[in-house]
Scaffold this motif. Structure first.
Motif, short mmCIF file in Angstrom:
data_model
loop_
_atom_site.label_atom_id
_atom_site.label_comp_id
_atom_site.label_asym_id
_atom_site.label_seq_id
_atom_site.Cartn_x
_atom_site.Cartn_y
_atom_site.Cartn_z
N SER A 31 0.84 -1.20 0.00
CA SER A 31 0.00 0.00 0.00
C SER A 31 0.87 1.24 0.00
CB SER A 31 -0.90 0.04 1.23
OG SER A 31 -1.91 -0.93 1.12
N ASN A 36 -2.41 14.35 0.88
CA ASN A 36 -2.86 14.84 -0.44
C ASN A 36 -1.72 15.55 -1.14
OD1 ASN A 36 -5.95 15.71 1.10
ND2 ASN A 36 -5.67 14.07 -0.37
N SER A 41 -0.56 9.36 -6.88
CA SER A 41 -1.14 9.07 -8.20
C SER A 41 -0.11 9.23 -9.30
CB SER A 41 -2.31 10.01 -8.50
OG SER A 41 -3.34 9.79 -7.60
N GLN A 82 -7.73 6.93 -10.91
CA GLN A 82 -8.69 7.68 -10.10
C GLN A 82 -9.84 8.24 -10.93
OE1 GLN A 82 -7.96 10.95 -7.34
NE2 GLN A 82 -6.36 9.70 -6.47
N GLN A 140 -17.61 3.17 -9.41
CA GLN A 140 -16.35 2.65 -8.86
C GLN A 140 -16.38 1.11 -8.83
OE1 GLN A 140 -13.71 4.38 -8.25
NE2 GLN A 140 -12.44 3.27 -6.81
N ASP A 164 -5.51 2.85 -7.68
CA ASP A 164 -5.38 4.19 -7.12
C ASP A 164 -6.69 4.55 -6.42
OD1 ASP A 164 -4.69 6.71 -6.45
OD2 ASP A 164 -4.22 7.40 -8.47
N GLU A 165 -6.65 4.55 -5.12
CA GLU A 165 -7.83 4.81 -4.28
C GLU A 165 -9.03 3.95 -4.67
OE1 GLU A 165 -8.73 8.71 -2.93
OE2 GLU A 165 -6.77 9.47 -3.49
N THR A 167 -11.11 2.43 -2.92
CA THR A 167 -12.29 2.52 -2.04
C THR A 167 -13.05 3.83 -2.23
OG1 THR A 167 -10.85 3.39 -0.30
CG2 THR A 167 -11.30 1.03 -0.24
N LEU A 168 -12.56 4.68 -3.14
CA LEU A 168 -13.18 6.00 -3.37
C LEU A 168 -14.68 5.87 -3.62
CD1 LEU A 168 -11.90 8.91 -3.78
CD2 LEU A 168 -12.29 8.51 -6.21
N GLN A 175 -16.11 -1.08 0.72
CA GLN A 175 -14.66 -0.84 0.88
C GLN A 175 -13.99 -2.15 1.30
OE1 GLN A 175 -13.62 2.55 3.28
NE2 GLN A 175 -15.24 3.80 2.41
N LEU A 197 -3.99 3.92 -0.69
CA LEU A 197 -5.10 3.92 0.27
C LEU A 197 -4.99 5.15 1.17
CD1 LEU A 197 -5.16 0.17 1.45
CD2 LEU A 197 -6.63 1.24 -0.25
N HIS A 198 -6.13 5.73 1.52
CA HIS A 198 -6.11 6.86 2.45
C HIS A 198 -6.40 6.43 3.88
CE1 HIS A 198 -5.16 10.49 0.36
NE2 HIS A 198 -5.93 10.15 -0.66
#
Ligand code: ATP
Length: 258
Positions: A31, A36, A41, A82, A140, A164-165, A167-168, A175, A197-198
């Motif tokens: 991961s 930000n 990305s 994304q 998504q 790239d993200e 779970t957005l 998720q 992942l965030h």
């Protein structure tokens, strides 16, 4: 194995990626976490030829990624970016099917793969809807399904999944659902996963290795338990954190607060 060596990328004299060195292995869930704008990305895009790198090398099994044809790469790795724009009116399932463009599959094979992903991600209620009318989270799910079938159909021994993200926009159930499926594929098909992942608790739960980025650089890279420390998390995100053992769940949870 992907090897990224001394990768630099800048825009208008501003360094976006600064001397990135990284290995992405098969059968490993890696991961990438970081604030930000730190370059996550951009790194995923560079590895996947969506950007022209300015210096450094990226190889897959010692062959420069520039030397692969698009089709060769499509069989070896699948990428969830994304932002995705599909200009025409397609049914959701037709978007998923686009993941199979590199393969010459007969109708039965195609049907089996699509049924597999529809059942895995409960896509039955979505599959015949017009993609452009779907909600953000529904889109998504469809995009995730597309990249999964691309990899699932490939007979290559070594395969990679870049997310790239992922779970957005997804609700909390989905998720975990997509992270579970990713982990399942990593284990069953020995896929190398590289996911931005965030949520660092999710990164903790699913990852074997963690890259922590800050200001275009890799600040920390290694095994999850070694990297997700209070000190490192504070250094990169400026938040407090603690591992708390849940008796009910019988596992640690990484909680964070400001
Ligand atoms: N085409 C571009 N032109 C100018 N600046 C850009 C461009 N693409 C990216 N950047 C800048 O590069 C930096 C890194 O962007 P990137 O999208 O890689 O960050 P990120 O870590 O993925 O962020 P987030 O967590 O917000 O998605 C940002 O400051 C962004 O503004």
């Amino acid at each position: 194995m992907y090897k990224i060596k001394n990768l630099n990328f800048s825009i208008q004299k501003r360094d976006i990626l600064n001397d990135i060195n990284l290995e992405i292995k098969t059968d490993t869930f890696l991961s990438i976490v970081g604030p930000n704008g730190c370059g996550k990305s951009t790194l995923i895009k560079s590895i996947n030829r969506n950007l022209d790198i300015q210096s450094g090398t990226i190889t897959l099994n010692d062959k420069n990624i520039e030397d692969f044809s698009d089709k060769e790469l499509a069989l070896k790795r699948s990428v969830l970016n994304q932002a995705f724009f599909f200009p025409y009116n397609f049914k959701a399932i037709e978007i998923v099917e686009m993941g199979l463009y590199a393969y010459e599959l007969n109708t039965k094979e195609k049907k089996e793969i699509l049924e597999y992903i529809v059942s895995k991600l409960n896509l039955e209620p979505l599959k015949d809807k017009n993609y452009s009318n779907l909600s953000g989270g529904e889109k998504q799910k469809i995009q995730f399904a597309r990249v999964i079938v691309q990899l699932y159909a490939s007979r290559e021994k070594e395969k990679y999944l870049f997310l790239d993200e992922p779970t957005l926009n997804l609700d909390i159930f989905y998720q975990y659902k997509i992270l579970d499926l990713t982990k399942e594929l990593q284990k069953d098909l020995k896929i190398g996963v590289c996911a931005v992942l965030h949520d660092i608790n999710q990164a903790y739960l699913y990852s074997d290795e963690i890259v922590m980025m800050k200001d275009g650089e890799i600040k920390y890279f290694g095994k999850t338990d070694d990297i997700l420390t209070y000190e490192n998390i504070y250094d990169v995100f400026k938040v407090e954190s603690e591992f708390v053992y849940s008796k009910k769940l019988q596992r640690n949870i990484l909680i964070t607060t400001i």
